[in-house]
Write a protein that holds these residues in place. Structure first.
Motif, short mmCIF file in Angstrom:
data_model
loop_
_atom_site.label_atom_id
_atom_site.label_comp_id
_atom_site.label_asym_id
_atom_site.label_seq_id
_atom_site.Cartn_x
_atom_site.Cartn_y
_atom_site.Cartn_z
N VAL A 85 12.54 3.39 28.32
CA VAL A 85 12.81 2.43 29.39
C VAL A 85 14.29 2.45 29.76
N GLY A 86 15.16 2.49 28.74
CA GLY A 86 16.61 2.54 29.00
C GLY A 86 16.99 3.74 29.84
N THR A 87 16.42 4.90 29.50
CA THR A 87 16.72 6.13 30.25
C THR A 87 16.32 5.99 31.71
N ILE A 88 15.10 5.50 31.93
CA ILE A 88 14.60 5.44 33.30
C ILE A 88 15.35 4.38 34.10
N VAL A 89 15.59 3.21 33.48
CA VAL A 89 16.28 2.14 34.21
C VAL A 89 17.71 2.56 34.59
N THR A 90 18.47 3.10 33.62
CA THR A 90 19.86 3.48 33.94
C THR A 90 19.88 4.58 35.00
N SER A 91 18.96 5.55 34.91
CA SER A 91 18.98 6.65 35.87
C SER A 91 18.66 6.16 37.27
N ILE A 92 17.67 5.27 37.38
CA ILE A 92 17.30 4.81 38.72
C ILE A 92 18.39 3.92 39.30
N LEU A 93 18.97 3.04 38.46
CA LEU A 93 20.10 2.23 38.94
C LEU A 93 21.24 3.12 39.41
N ALA A 94 21.53 4.16 38.62
CA ALA A 94 22.62 5.08 38.99
C ALA A 94 22.34 5.71 40.34
N LEU A 95 21.08 6.07 40.54
CA LEU A 95 20.68 6.70 41.80
C LEU A 95 20.86 5.73 42.97
N ILE A 180 23.71 -1.94 30.08
CA ILE A 180 22.91 -1.09 30.96
C ILE A 180 23.61 -0.86 32.30
N PHE A 181 24.18 -1.95 32.86
CA PHE A 181 24.72 -1.85 34.21
C PHE A 181 25.97 -0.97 34.26
N THR A 182 26.90 -1.17 33.31
CA THR A 182 28.11 -0.34 33.34
C THR A 182 27.76 1.12 33.06
N ALA A 183 26.76 1.35 32.19
CA ALA A 183 26.34 2.73 31.93
C ALA A 183 25.82 3.36 33.23
N SER A 184 25.05 2.59 34.00
CA SER A 184 24.54 3.11 35.27
C SER A 184 25.67 3.42 36.23
N LEU A 185 26.69 2.57 36.21
CA LEU A 185 27.84 2.75 37.09
C LEU A 185 28.55 4.08 36.77
N GLY A 239 15.09 16.43 47.59
CA GLY A 239 15.51 17.33 46.51
C GLY A 239 16.84 16.91 45.92
N VAL A 240 17.78 16.53 46.79
CA VAL A 240 19.09 16.08 46.31
C VAL A 240 18.95 14.86 45.42
N VAL A 241 18.10 13.91 45.86
CA VAL A 241 17.87 12.71 45.07
C VAL A 241 17.32 13.07 43.69
N MET A 242 16.33 13.99 43.69
CA MET A 242 15.72 14.37 42.41
C MET A 242 16.72 15.09 41.51
N LEU A 243 17.58 15.91 42.14
CA LEU A 243 18.60 16.62 41.36
C LEU A 243 19.53 15.62 40.67
N GLY A 244 19.95 14.61 41.42
CA GLY A 244 20.79 13.56 40.86
C GLY A 244 20.08 12.83 39.73
N LEU A 245 18.80 12.55 39.94
CA LEU A 245 18.00 11.86 38.93
C LEU A 245 17.91 12.72 37.66
#
Lengths: 323, 279
Positions: A85-95, A180-185, A239-245
């Motif tokens: 959950v942590g991986t998915i949440v931080t990645s999506i927030l980052a995106l 979580i939030f600063t990690a996403s940042l 594709g760019v979005v997925m690459l970032g993810l």
């Protein structure tokens, strides 16, 4: 091109010509083929070794490995739900943070930036991608986290009584800035240069006539970009979005520094948590038992499947855009 | 409000936002570089390069990490350059258009952005666990695996750029295909291949995650690659997360060194690449 060149191999060799020995030709070709196959084998090796190494954990915990958030090396009870959950949440927030920025940067560089400074600015943005992950981590831990704690978390906590319930639940946590939030940042800053570089290349492939036609109809810059250019490259943009993810999912050191490294589900944006990569980085070298190691490798397999799926889709979308 | 005016305002706001996004990105670069210089530059002295890592409270440097990093990066680059150039050559000159070639190219692209920590786990499984020990060799192989896809990719791109007339000229003299590639095409693409190597080096010199459980770390200078080996990134990781002020100061110095090295290599790579693209 390659095919016609290969056919010329069938011409009878002349003995006096340089480097013409059949044997050296075959050996060289074989070496090149072997190297290409080695790449394939490396990727297969990664999957197979992760599957074999993680197998004891999958066998022991079954499907519960994915749903339980227990992580207890003493009781030998492992569940991966927290890090997943942590991986998915931080990645999506980052995106969510990085996508508008990356779009803005690439549109600015392609459409609005004066020619003379576009190149140096683009290089400067791409240099962000060159900074090693561990430097981002240190900067996040020693600069961003304290700033965030004093200027965002503390004021919010002081004001907690006046906030609506859902918002105060979202920002609850220990005000140390490691969450979580600063990690996403940090992740957002790290994936921004990759995304804007690929996005910029995509925008540059749009034929000049397409844009000129839209301008000719009297469109403003905003209308040309939002109604013509971005729709023109939409598959590539996905594709760019997925690459970032894909990048964000596997990023390790920066996140390990700043996410707080606690097991279990994060309960709010400002709660500390963990990701798959940060858990492996923190615990692997000191894993206390075989089952602990197996659980960590099983986590690695989950991460591999996640990133492989995302990156494969990204590459296919980007490749289809180029032709 | 007048429709034309509204469109005009929307447009200005949009341009302003795009510019602001660019400024935000540049601001982060400046802030990070500024922190590195402000916190790392002061600690930069001769001891950094001559002494090994200290106990908390006593003077010391980063020599063990620097030596280990250089040795493992060199091993990684040797592996990556050999495999990468040969694989890239196969893709560009022999089998790139075949089904197998397309699969290899696709998987190479995936490997290019695969999480480095998984490469570390893989090398742990094949080199550390069977031989019962962390080692510099394992670290070097992990770094090599991370650099290979970059070298392969640039090699293929650079060889594809070479005009076909070059190949035809060589073959018209009666030279074999492999000989033409080795003595004409590789030479013509030399600067480009060099760039690929530099990019690969820039990628691996700051890598930390795969070294944590392949080379592990070593607080003494160690020239034996069969033993656990220190590296700059793992030393930074250990020191930055410690509670000691002087260790944290050393971590900043190490971070400054790595960042400067990586950025310098990136910039040199760009200059070389620009030189080759010039007609």
């Amino acid at each position: 091109m390659t095919a016609t060149m290969m056919d010329s191999d069938s011409a009878p060799p002349r003995e006096t010509a340089p480097g013409q020995s059949e044997l050296s030709e075959t050996i060289f070709r074989g070496l090149c083929f072997g190297a290409a196959t080695l790449l394939l084998a490396a990727l297969a090796g990664v999957v197979i070794s992760l599957a074999i190494g993680g197998w004891p954990a999958f066998r022991q915990f079954g499907f519960g490995f994915f749903t339980s958030s227990a992580w207890d090396p003493v009781q030998e009870n492992y569940g991966a739900a927290g890090p997943i959950v942590g991986t998915i949440v931080t990645s999506i927030l980052a995106l969510i943070i990085a996508l508008p920025l990356a779009t803005g940067v690439s549109v600015f560089l392609v459409e609005f930036c004066p020619r003379s400074i576009a190149k140096p600015v683009a290089v400067a943005v791409e240099l962000l991608a060159g900074i090693p992950s561990i430097v981002y981590g240190m900067w996040g831990l020693f600069v961003l986290a304290p700033w965030f704690a004093t200027h965002v978390q503390m004021p919010l906590m002081m004001d907690a009584a006046n906030l609506p319930d859902w918002l105060s639940a979202l920002v609850a946590g220990i005000p140390n800035g490691a969450n979580i939030f600063t990690a996403s940042l940090i992740l957002a800053i790290m994936i921004l240069p990759y995304m804007s570089a690929v996005f910029r290349e995509l925008l540059l492939t749009i034929p000049a006539q397409v844009r000129e036609a839209a301008y000719g109809l009297g469109s403003t810059n905003f209308e040309v970009v939002s109604k013509v250019m971005i729709p023109y490259v939409r598959r590539g943009a996905v594709g760019v979005v997925m690459l970032g993810l894909g990048r964000a999912l596997g990023e390790t050191m920066a996140v390990t520094f700043i996410i707080g490294n606690s097991h279990g589900f994060p309960h709010s944006l400002f709660d500390s948590g963990s990701t798959i990569a940060s858990t492996i980085a923190n615990e692997f070298a000191e894993a206390t038992s075989d089952m602990h190691t197996a659980a960590l490798i099983a986590l690695g397999l989950v991460l591999f499947i996640l990133t492989f799926a995302v990156l494969a889709v990204a590459r296919l979308l980007l490749a289809s855009e180029k032709h | 409000m007048d429709r034309a005016l509204r469109r005009k305002i929307t447009n200005s706001v949009f341009i302003g936002l795009c510019g602001a996004a660019t400024l935000v990105a540049l601001a982060f670069l400046v802030m990070i570089l500024w922190s590195l210089v402000a916190k790392g530059f002061g600690g930069l002295d001769a001891k950094i390069f001559t002494m090994t890592q200290p106990a908390p409270g006593s003077p010391g440097g980063l020599l063990n990490g620097i030596v280990g990093s250089i040795m493992m990066c060199v091993l990684g680059m040797v592996l990556a350059v050999i495999v990468g150039i040969l694989a890239g050559t196969w893709l560009a000159e022999y089998g790139g258009k075949t089904m197998y070639g397309q699969i290899v190219r696709f998987l190479n692209d995936v490997l290019l952005s695969a999480p480095s920590i998984l490469v570390g786990l893989f090398v742990y499984e094949i080199l550390v666990k069977p031989f019962h020990g962390f080692s510099g060799y394992a670290g070097g192989v992990a770094l090599g695996l991370l650099a290979v896809p970059i070298v392969t990719r640039t090699t293929e791109d650079m060889l594809t750029l070479q005009p076909n007339t070059l190949r035809e000229a060589g073959m018209a003299l009666g030279a074999g295909r492999g000989f033409v590639i080795r003595s004409i095409i590789w030479k013509a693409a030399g600067a480009g291949l060099f760039t690929g190597g530099l990019l690969g080096f820039a990628r691996i010199s700051g890598e930390t995650a795969p070294l944590l459980f392949t080379s592990l770390g070593n607080q003494f200078v160690n020239y034996n690659m069969a033993k656990p080996m220190g590296s700059l990134p793992t030393t930074i990781f250990q020191f930055a997360l410690s509670a000691y002020d002087d260790w944290q100061r050393l971590a900043w110095v190490g971070a400054l060194l790595i960042a400067v090295a990586v950025l310098a290599v990136n910039i040199v790579g760009r200059l070389v690449a620009r030189e080759t693209h010039r007609p």
